[in-house]
Design an enzyme around this catalytic site. Sequence first.
Site, mmCIF file in Angstrom:
data_model
loop_
_atom_site.group_PDB
_atom_site.id
_atom_site.type_symbol
_atom_site.label_atom_id
_atom_site.label_comp_id
_atom_site.label_asym_id
_atom_site.label_seq_id
_atom_site.Cartn_x
_atom_site.Cartn_y
_atom_site.Cartn_z
ATOM 1 N N ALA A 76 0.760 -0.857 -0.083
ATOM 2 C CA ALA A 76 -0.168 -0.241 -0.454
ATOM 3 C C ALA A 76 0.692 1.574 -0.601
ATOM 4 C CB ALA A 76 -1.097 -0.280 0.989
ATOM 5 N N CYS A 77 0.438 2.546 -0.666
ATOM 6 C CA CYS A 77 1.425 3.467 -0.475
ATOM 7 C C CYS A 77 1.928 4.104 0.678
ATOM 8 C CB CYS A 77 0.125 4.752 -0.997
ATOM 9 S SG CYS A 77 0.134 6.237 -0.758
ATOM 10 N N LEU A 78 2.782 4.664 0.834
ATOM 11 C CA LEU A 78 3.719 4.282 2.295
ATOM 12 C C LEU A 78 2.811 5.228 2.728
ATOM 13 C CD1 LEU A 78 7.405 4.488 1.306
ATOM 14 C CD2 LEU A 78 5.753 2.477 2.500
#
Length: 271
Positions: A184-186
């Site tokens: 997932a996006c940081l």
Amino acid sequence: MSINGNRKEKHMTEKTDKLQSILQEKGRLAVAYSGGIDSHFLLAAALRALGKEQVLAVLCRGLMMPEAEVCEAERLLKDMGADYRILEVDVLAIPEFAENDKRRCYFCKKHLMSRIKECAAENGFTAVADGKNADDAGVYRPGAQAAEEIGIISPLFESGFTKQDIRTCAREWGISIWNKPSQACLASRFSYHTHLTAEKLQRVGEAEKILHDAGFAACRVRVHDMIARIEVPREDMGRLVTLTGQIQKIRELGFSFVTLDLEGIRSGVFD
């Protein structure tokens, strides 16, 4: 094979046939590629249905994604022999992303997918597809709304593929990353309305790399100011607490405390 087994196999065949039909109808297709199993499987299916000359993969590189993941994604593209482009994106220039707004994903996805559509058009591709699957309909996914609004198609979703269907079929096709944990996006490592900077995103990416290098394929480092809260599957917790060297390395990134979340790894905890 049991009756239930035959039914499952028939159901999977129906989904695969429908996916192939959708892809063949497009003739030429650009795929928004991330290196995750969903977009990778979609790209593999597109290459099978259309051939390499009719498919383009577009990968975005930016602070929302660890550089190691970008390098791994590019390696996978090369191994597939796919034609691809890599776009440099500045996600911190998106105000809602930088402020980690609750609809961050909506604005970020709209920006990224618009860039991908432009790149696709410049290379002669009018149709762009993403890796959205049937399970995504039941969770908070504002980015999916943005993709739909700008005309991104979702062949896996249209074909009824669930995450498990994708993994099962990918394994049957011999795809090496069939069981790769979801990434997932940081930005999702921070609570909403936490102002994001390049330093913060890079630090959490480095913290997770320490865990990945130690053999934890599935992990998250959630950040609460100066506290790093680690999520791993429950079966990995015992091993994690013995790795004092790795925990110290994470502290040295600038955290005052490193804690273990006893609930284990899970998606969307800040939603």
